[in-house]
Scaffold this active site. Sequence first.
Site, mmCIF file in Angstrom:
data_model
loop_
_atom_site.group_PDB
_atom_site.id
_atom_site.type_symbol
_atom_site.label_atom_id
_atom_site.label_comp_id
_atom_site.label_asym_id
_atom_site.label_seq_id
_atom_site.Cartn_x
_atom_site.Cartn_y
_atom_site.Cartn_z
ATOM 1 N N CYS A 154 5.855 0.143 7.137
ATOM 2 C CA CYS A 154 5.493 1.271 6.281
ATOM 3 C C CYS A 154 6.656 1.568 5.345
ATOM 4 C CB CYS A 154 5.191 2.490 7.153
ATOM 5 S SG CYS A 154 4.702 3.956 6.234
ATOM 6 N N LEU A 155 6.350 1.820 4.073
ATOM 7 C CA LEU A 155 7.422 2.116 3.116
ATOM 8 C C LEU A 155 8.157 3.402 3.457
ATOM 9 C CD1 LEU A 155 5.832 1.053 -0.292
ATOM 10 C CD2 LEU A 155 7.555 -0.153 1.045
ATOM 11 N N GLY B 173 0.827 -1.195 0.000
ATOM 12 C CA GLY B 173 0.000 0.000 0.000
ATOM 13 C C GLY B 173 0.864 1.249 0.000
ATOM 14 N N GLN C 163 2.940 10.028 1.005
ATOM 15 C CA GLN C 163 4.211 9.288 0.953
ATOM 16 C C GLN C 163 5.005 9.597 -0.313
ATOM 17 O OE1 GLN C 163 2.280 5.326 2.060
ATOM 18 N NE2 GLN C 163 4.262 5.184 3.065
ATOM 19 N N HIS D 45 -4.450 1.490 7.486
ATOM 20 C CA HIS D 45 -3.114 2.111 7.487
ATOM 21 C C HIS D 45 -3.040 3.249 6.461
ATOM 22 C CE1 HIS D 45 1.457 1.703 7.744
ATOM 23 N NE2 HIS D 45 1.302 2.405 6.634
ATOM 24 N N GLU D 46 -3.519 2.965 5.239
ATOM 25 C CA GLU D 46 -3.401 3.971 4.169
ATOM 26 C C GLU D 46 -4.356 5.134 4.400
ATOM 27 O OE1 GLU D 46 -0.826 3.666 2.565
ATOM 28 O OE2 GLU D 46 -0.485 1.540 2.902
ATOM 29 N N HIS E 105 -2.898 7.570 6.741
ATOM 30 C CA HIS E 105 -1.891 8.448 6.142
ATOM 31 C C HIS E 105 -2.517 9.745 5.624
ATOM 32 C CE1 HIS E 105 2.073 6.610 6.089
ATOM 33 N NE2 HIS E 105 1.618 5.468 5.613
HETATM 34 ZN ZN ZN Z 1 2.552 3.657 5.581
#
Ligand code: ZN
Length: 160
Positions: free
Chosen positions: A88-89, A46, A51, A130-131, A134
């Site tokens: 998380c990326l 995701g 991000q 999670h997304e 963000h």
């Molecule tokens: Zn994340």
Amino acid sequence: MALRNIRQFGDPVLRKECKPIRLVTPRIKTLAEDMLDTMYAANGVGLAGPQVGIVKQIVVIDIGDGPIVMLNPVIVESSGEQTDSEGCLSYPGKAADVTRPSFVKAEYDDLDMVHKTIEAEGLLARAICHETDHLHGIIYTDLAKGEVYDTHYDEEEGEE
Ligand code: ZN
């Protein structure tokens, strides 16, 4: 295919409240494609607008069942509880245990501005939570139980 630079924890853009998308321009379509490319290249499941430095309500998700692009996602129902390792990326190599609903129902607009509803369990429910977080400046470590720990890229769930 165009990869975007993934913003890392500490970047103030990750704490911004994102604006809704009312019109899908060619630029938004390109953004969605780039976000998917960037997510796949980083072995993630995701990725959210902030991000990649875009303060707009767009997320992409693929937990292995194909890509989902969600504009303006809102979780309208949730139930149950699941606690699992989450990464998380924007914070590579790290993870923490986070409790999320085991079921969520979310509404969103697709790239044709068609209003859709999705029901999800397990990892997909976790990814949607999670997304969506963000988009409101919330990072999983805000919700973590206990310490953030080191992980490895080849772990089963990947990073979000
Ligand atoms: Zn994340």
